[in-house]
Design an enzyme around this catalytic site. Structure first.
Site, mmCIF file in Angstrom:
data_model
loop_
_atom_site.group_PDB
_atom_site.id
_atom_site.type_symbol
_atom_site.label_atom_id
_atom_site.label_comp_id
_atom_site.label_asym_id
_atom_site.label_seq_id
_atom_site.Cartn_x
_atom_site.Cartn_y
_atom_site.Cartn_z
ATOM 1 N N TYR A 1 0.830 -1.202 0.000
ATOM 2 C CA TYR A 1 0.000 0.000 0.000
ATOM 3 C C TYR A 1 0.870 1.261 0.000
ATOM 4 O O TYR A 1 0.621 2.202 -0.757
ATOM 5 C CB TYR A 1 -0.916 -0.012 1.223
ATOM 6 C CG TYR A 1 -1.841 1.174 1.303
ATOM 7 C CD1 TYR A 1 -2.920 1.290 0.448
ATOM 8 C CD2 TYR A 1 -1.629 2.179 2.249
ATOM 9 C CE1 TYR A 1 -3.782 2.379 0.520
ATOM 10 C CE2 TYR A 1 -2.479 3.263 2.328
ATOM 11 C CZ TYR A 1 -3.551 3.365 1.464
ATOM 12 O OH TYR A 1 -4.393 4.449 1.525
ATOM 13 N N THR B 1 -13.642 5.439 7.871
ATOM 14 C CA THR B 1 -14.469 5.062 6.727
ATOM 15 C C THR B 1 -14.968 3.632 6.902
ATOM 16 O O THR B 1 -14.474 2.885 7.757
ATOM 17 C CB THR B 1 -13.660 5.135 5.418
ATOM 18 O OG1 THR B 1 -12.562 4.201 5.507
ATOM 19 C CG2 THR B 1 -13.122 6.533 5.178
#
Length: 250
Positions: free
Chosen positions: A145, A180
């Protein structure tokens, strides 16, 4: 607020999370928005949902044309679509490395290429890429990532240099850990979800997660014609994580 009048934005990955918050923020400021996503949601006043896949150049070209036809052009592109990956350097196989880099990095190149014909005709063209604090901070278990977001940061700078003479500004936001649905799913898989959330909160000097609305506000700032002198910039929205070094809590 008036600087956004009559502008049109495209938000990739706009169906949920940060992308949905960006769509709502831009609509609040009067921008008409094309939401490009695998699940873009339902139509609403000033919002055109279009099914699109950032891994598919033909899909993006068609979707961008649909937004431009509906609203009369494209002035702002928010490259938000992306996926995560967990693990150290040896945790993901070649297929996963290719998949994440294809979506997180090449996907931005595809969407930007599809938007360029319209952006070049805009009086207020701006591109905002969603990077991450992981681009510049050595986070544990985030090798793939972090590599993808480091590439987003570098791509932002290079694209800004290439397009500045076309009058197209290119910037990125670098959020910290954002509250989120994706983070909620990640926490749900942890052995100790409460403890893991507390750890994520504690590593940001503000002691809490970033909200999607705070990231959306930063995106709107960079996208606004009022920020016409700002290009090639990465704006951290991370509770001070990138720059502050506080004493250890006792």
């Amino acid at each position: 607020m008036d600087s956004f009048t009559d502008l049109v934005a495209v938000v990739t990955g706009g169906g949920s999370g940060i992308g949905a918050a960006v769509t709502a923020e831009l609509r609040e400021r009067g921008v008409r928005v094309g939401v490009l996503d695998l699940n873009p949601g339902e139509p609403a006043p000033g919002v055109l949902p279009v099914v699109a896949d950032v891994a598919d150049r033909v899909s993006l070209t068609s979707a961008m044309a649909a937004v431009a036809e509906e609203f009369g052009g494209v002035d702002i592109l928010v490259n938000n679509a992306g996926i995560s990956a967990v693990g150290g350097i040896d945790a993901n196989d070649d297929e996963e490395w290719h998949r994440v880099l294809d979506i997180n990095v090449v996907g931005i190149a595809r969407a930007t290429s599809a938007a360029l014909p319209y952006l070049r005709r805009s009086r207020a063209a701006a591109i905002v890429n969603v990077s991450s604090i992981a681009a510049g901070a050595g986070l544990v278990q985030r090798a793939l990532y972090s590599a993808s977001k480091g590439a987003v940061h570098a791509l932002t700078l290079s694209t800004a240099a290439d397009l500045v003479t076309d009058g197209i500004r290119v910037n990125c936001v670098a959020p910290g850990t954002v509250d989120t649905p994706w983070v909620a799913r990640l926490l749900a898989r942890a052995d100790d979800p409460v403890g893991e959330r507390e750890r994520l909160e504690a590593r940001q000097p503000t002691g809490r997660l970033v909200t999607a609305q705070e990231v959306a506000g930063a995106v709107a700032y960079l996208a606004s014609p009022a920020s016409g002198a700002t290009t090639g910039t990465s704006l951290a929205v991370d509770g001070g994580m990138a720059g502050l070094r506080l004493p250890a809590r006792s």
